[in-house]
Motif scaffolding. Structure first.
Motif, PDB file in Angstrom:
ATOM      1  N   VAL B  18       0.827  -1.207   0.000  1.00 29.77           N
ATOM      2  CA  VAL B  18       0.000   0.000   0.000  1.00 29.77           C
ATOM      3  C   VAL B  18       0.866   1.264   0.000  1.00 29.77           C
ATOM      4  CG1 VAL B  18      -0.373   0.302   2.490  1.00 29.77           C
ATOM      5  CG2 VAL B  18      -2.114   1.022   0.887  1.00 29.77           C
ATOM      6  N   VAL B  19       2.068   1.180   0.583  1.00 31.12           N
ATOM      7  CA  VAL B  19       2.961   2.341   0.535  1.00 31.12           C
ATOM      8  C   VAL B  19       3.342   2.624  -0.924  1.00 31.12           C
ATOM      9  CG1 VAL B  19       5.270   3.156   1.124  1.00 31.12           C
ATOM     10  CG2 VAL B  19       3.853   2.084   2.878  1.00 31.12           C
ATOM     11  N   GLY B  21       1.709   1.523  -3.505  1.00 32.95           N
ATOM     12  CA  GLY B  21       0.467   1.852  -4.201  1.00 32.95           C
ATOM     13  C   GLY B  21       0.113   3.319  -4.043  1.00 32.95           C
ATOM     14  N   LEU B  22       0.223   3.833  -2.813  1.00 32.01           N
ATOM     15  CA  LEU B  22      -0.100   5.244  -2.589  1.00 32.01           C
ATOM     16  C   LEU B  22       0.863   6.143  -3.358  1.00 32.01           C
ATOM     17  CD1 LEU B  22      -0.973   5.519   1.230  1.00 32.01           C
ATOM     18  CD2 LEU B  22      -2.482   5.953  -0.701  1.00 32.01           C
ATOM     19  N   LEU B  23       2.156   5.762  -3.343  1.00 32.16           N
ATOM     20  CA  LEU B  23       3.143   6.594  -4.035  1.00 32.16           C
ATOM     21  C   LEU B  23       2.932   6.560  -5.548  1.00 32.16           C
ATOM     22  CD1 LEU B  23       6.365   5.729  -1.980  1.00 32.16           C
ATOM     23  CD2 LEU B  23       5.054   7.866  -1.950  1.00 32.16           C
ATOM     24  N   ILE B  24       2.721   5.333  -6.094  1.00 33.75           N
ATOM     25  CA  ILE B  24       2.658   5.190  -7.558  1.00 33.75           C
ATOM     26  C   ILE B  24       1.293   5.609  -8.110  1.00 33.75           C
ATOM     27  CG2 ILE B  24       2.838   3.576  -9.498  1.00 33.75           C
ATOM     28  CD1 ILE B  24       4.593   1.819  -7.684  1.00 33.75           C
ATOM     29  N   PHE B  25       0.223   5.227  -7.412  1.00 32.26           N
ATOM     30  CA  PHE B  25      -1.105   5.416  -8.005  1.00 32.26           C
ATOM     31  C   PHE B  25      -1.893   6.570  -7.385  1.00 32.26           C
ATOM     32  CE2 PHE B  25      -0.220   0.846  -8.786  1.00 32.26           C
ATOM     33  CZ  PHE B  25      -0.161   0.923 -10.163  1.00 32.26           C
ATOM     34  N   THR B  26      -1.377   7.187  -6.323  1.00 36.27           N
ATOM     35  CA  THR B  26      -2.137   8.304  -5.748  1.00 36.27           C
ATOM     36  C   THR B  26      -1.293   9.578  -5.644  1.00 36.27           C
ATOM     37  OG1 THR B  26      -3.441   6.735  -4.461  1.00 36.27           O
ATOM     38  CG2 THR B  26      -3.583   9.023  -3.814  1.00 36.27           C
ATOM     39  N   ILE B  27      -0.243   9.527  -4.801  1.00 31.26           N
ATOM     40  CA  ILE B  27       0.505  10.759  -4.539  1.00 31.26           C
ATOM     41  C   ILE B  27       1.278  11.214  -5.778  1.00 31.26           C
ATOM     42  CG2 ILE B  27       2.290  11.792  -3.091  1.00 31.26           C
ATOM     43  CD1 ILE B  27       1.400   9.727  -0.915  1.00 31.26           C
ATOM     44  N   PRO B  29       0.697  10.552  -9.062  1.00 30.17           N
ATOM     45  CA  PRO B  29      -0.227  11.131 -10.047  1.00 30.17           C
ATOM     46  C   PRO B  29      -0.797  12.484  -9.610  1.00 30.17           C
ATOM     47  CG  PRO B  29      -0.675   8.812  -9.785  1.00 30.17           C
ATOM     48  CD  PRO B  29       0.355   9.152  -8.760  1.00 30.17           C
TER      49      PRO B  29
END
Lengths: 296, 295
Positions: B18-19, B21-27, B29
């Motif tokens: 999830v770390v 995931g958050l970096l690649i797909f949320t923060i 972008p």
């Protein structure tokens, strides 16, 4: 976590004590309930009866409720209508659903365990960020993700729809897993740690076998979300043979003469798995919806 | 390696999906999108820095932009409160002690499990002006046909009506909240001679405010991103009367490949949603009741 019993106390166990002086009140409640139930169910019934009509029958005003003859052949005919590839779209949808479910279960289990059972600096900050991401409008990340997937050559493949599931599996699922794992007695784990078992083995051999309910809830919700997803496939899939069921339905609309009965038949076919899942997993689904509200 | 170190390493390994995931797909972008909003970016060429031009064009020379804002605000401002009230009333009804509640609960919840695309197709047909079931019923009852999506004056209102069919999910959340109110509060109220209306106003409503608050925030965020209704049913028409914000954003990004403009629109949406959410959170001190406060 709210236990089943707490949630269902009174919802499932009907405690109804009627007293004579309440009878007007009860009549009023029933009337309101029945009228509302008709309003909620009539559209679905209309979907079914329309799906069994002929094309000529639907373009009549006022419409008849039941078709003159029940055209069950609308279902196979709609399935193979003109250039539509429903079998293919079903396989695509199932492929994407399976991949997302596998990714979600693996990564949400790992993350849920990490957040629930290991204490380390920075854990709470990351957990708050996970929860905050639930409230972020997905519109903000849409364009860069599209550009990124475009550059990676992933457009018109299932990768943009499935790979993200392996990276966390959705904030809400992590939250569910964490809450559940927190409820498992610590003694079990400590004994295993003293025996020298590794964390992964503990997770796999102690936690996972005890986690049937939360795994089922996560699976049902993921299945529902992917099966129903329209926006993701719309953005990331372009060629017709890669479409999913949800995209396929809109194909009927593009035709010069919209085939309403076929469109309703295919829509109803899409609803059926949801109804089946709902009846088998009603408690789980309702509990999941409730939990999504309780965390506030 | 001491146990503290080991826990830290293991902890981050476990939450690494999830770390990342958050970096690649949320923060990642999000930041990229912020940068893109200051560029002209037609996808196939590199982004070109143009400063605030996207925002200036958006706010000053694009008449559709304010129309899209207006449509989305009206929709969110009506469908969210109506949905909250509808779900609440149904939950109160289901909380009564009468037989057969399980059937009614299932009936009200059923539409919430219907795939969105199927329910849109269905409602498009139910609300068809010439052949729809609703107009058949209206005509039968002696009313005139209602134009629904065929006229600019009624199209958006029809979408609000349609959205109420799916209040089942919110209803279930309220129902759980209602079941969680301790019976002892009502008993104490009755002893003090309160009638049912007073019990409702002074116990049920205050105890439910945290749930209402949650449904309000989530409902607002979801409504601000309404897209499918317009995309599938009306394409924004007639006369842009259902031209939702996200439909405009979609057109800019995917029909006109104006990725920079679309990003600017996304950030303005985020800004508005953030401000509204903060306002609701701020106001919550005035109307949301948390049990812990009185202990």
């Amino acid at each position: 976590m709210v236990s089943d019993q707490e949630v269902y106390r009174g919802i499932l166990d009907l405690d109804w004590r009627r007293r004579p002086k309440d009878s007007y009140r009860i009549l009023f409640i029933y009337l309101t309930l029945i009228v509302s139930a008709v309003v909620f169910l009539l559209p679905l019934l209309w979907m079914v009866t329309t799906s069994l009509k002929t094309q000529a029958e639907v373009y009549v005003f006022p419409p008849t409720f039941f078709p003159e003859t029940f055209r069950w052949q609308n279902f196979p005919e709609g399935w193979t209508y003109e250039s539509m590839q429903w079998t293919r779209w079903l396989v695509n949808t199932l492929t994407i659903t399976t991949a997302v479910m596998v990714g979600t279960l693996i990564s949400a289990t790992l993350c849920g365990y990490g957040f629930a059972r290991i204490s380390f600096p920075g854990r709470d900050v990351w957990f708050i960020m996970v929860l905050a991401s639930i409230m972020l409008p997905s519109t903000v990340t849409l364009i860069p993700l599209f550009v990124g997937f475009h550059r990676a050559g992933w457009l018109d493949t299932f990768l943009p729809l499935t790979v993200p599931a392996f990276f966390g599996g959705g904030a809400f699922n992590i939250f569910l897993m964490r809450q559940f794992f927190k409820g498992i007695p610590i003694e079990l784990e400590e004994a295993a740690l003293i025996d020298g078992a590794g964390r992964l083995r503990i997770l796999w051999q102690i936690f996972v076998p005890l986690s049937g309910p939360v795994i089922a809830t996560t699976s049902v919700f993921t299945f529902q979300a992917v099966w129903n997803d329209y926006f993701g496939p719309l953005i990331f899939l372009t060629s017709q043979e890669n479409y999913t069921l949800a995209l396929g339905i809109t194909f009927f609309k593009g035709l010069y003469n919209t085939q309403i009965p076929y469109m309703m038949a295919m829509s109803f076919l899409m609803v059926i798995p949801m109804i089946i899942v709902f009846f088998f997993a009603q408690r789980l689904m309702i509990r999941g919806v409730i939990l999504s509200g309780i965390k506030a | 390696m001491n146990s503290r170190m080991r826990n830290t390493v293991q902890g981050y390994l476990f939450i690494s999906p999830v770390v990342l995931g958050l970096l690649i797909f949320t923060i990642g972008p999000m930041l990229t999108s912020f940068y893109m909003s200051f560029t002209k970016f037609p996808l196939l060429r590199a982004p070109e820095w143009i400063g605030l031009r996207n925002y200036i064009v958006m706010f000053t020379s694009d008449r559709n932009f304010w129309q899209a804002c207006k449509v989305t605000l009206i929709y969110a401002g009506t469908s969210v409160p109506l949905g909250l009230i509808g779900a609440f009333v149904l939950a109160i009804l289901l909380n009564q002690r009468v037989k057969g509640i399980a059937f009614f609960r299932t009936s009200f919840y059923m539409p919430a499990i219907v795939p969105a695309i199927a329910s849109l197709i269905l409602w498009g047909w139910l609300m068809n002006r010439d052949y729809g079931l609703i107009n058949a019923i209206l005509v039968r009852l002696g009313f005139a046909k209602f134009p629904f999506f065929a006229e600019p004056e009624t199209a958006l209102a029809s979408m609000v009506m349609m959205s109420l069919w799916g209040v089942g999910a919110g209803m279930i959340i309220y129902l759980a909240g209602l079941q969680g109110i301790p019976e002892s509060l009502y008993e104490a109220g009755k002893l003090d001679g309160a009638n049912e209306l007073q019990l409702f106003r002074n116990i049920t409503v205050p105890m439910m405010t945290p749930t209402i608050f949650f449904n309000l925030v989530m409902g607002m965020i979801a409504a601000s991103q309404t897209f499918m209704n317009a995309f599938v049913l009306t394409s924004g028409g007639p006369l842009k009367s259902t031209y939702f914000y996200n439909l405009m954003l979609y057109e800019r990004a995917f029909n006109w490949t104006q990725m920079g403009m679309a990003s600017a629109m996304a950030w303005f949406l985020l800004f508005v949603v953030l401000v509204l959410t903060l306002l609701v959170f701020r106001s919550s001190a005035l109307w949301v009741f948390y049990e812990a406060e009185v202990k």
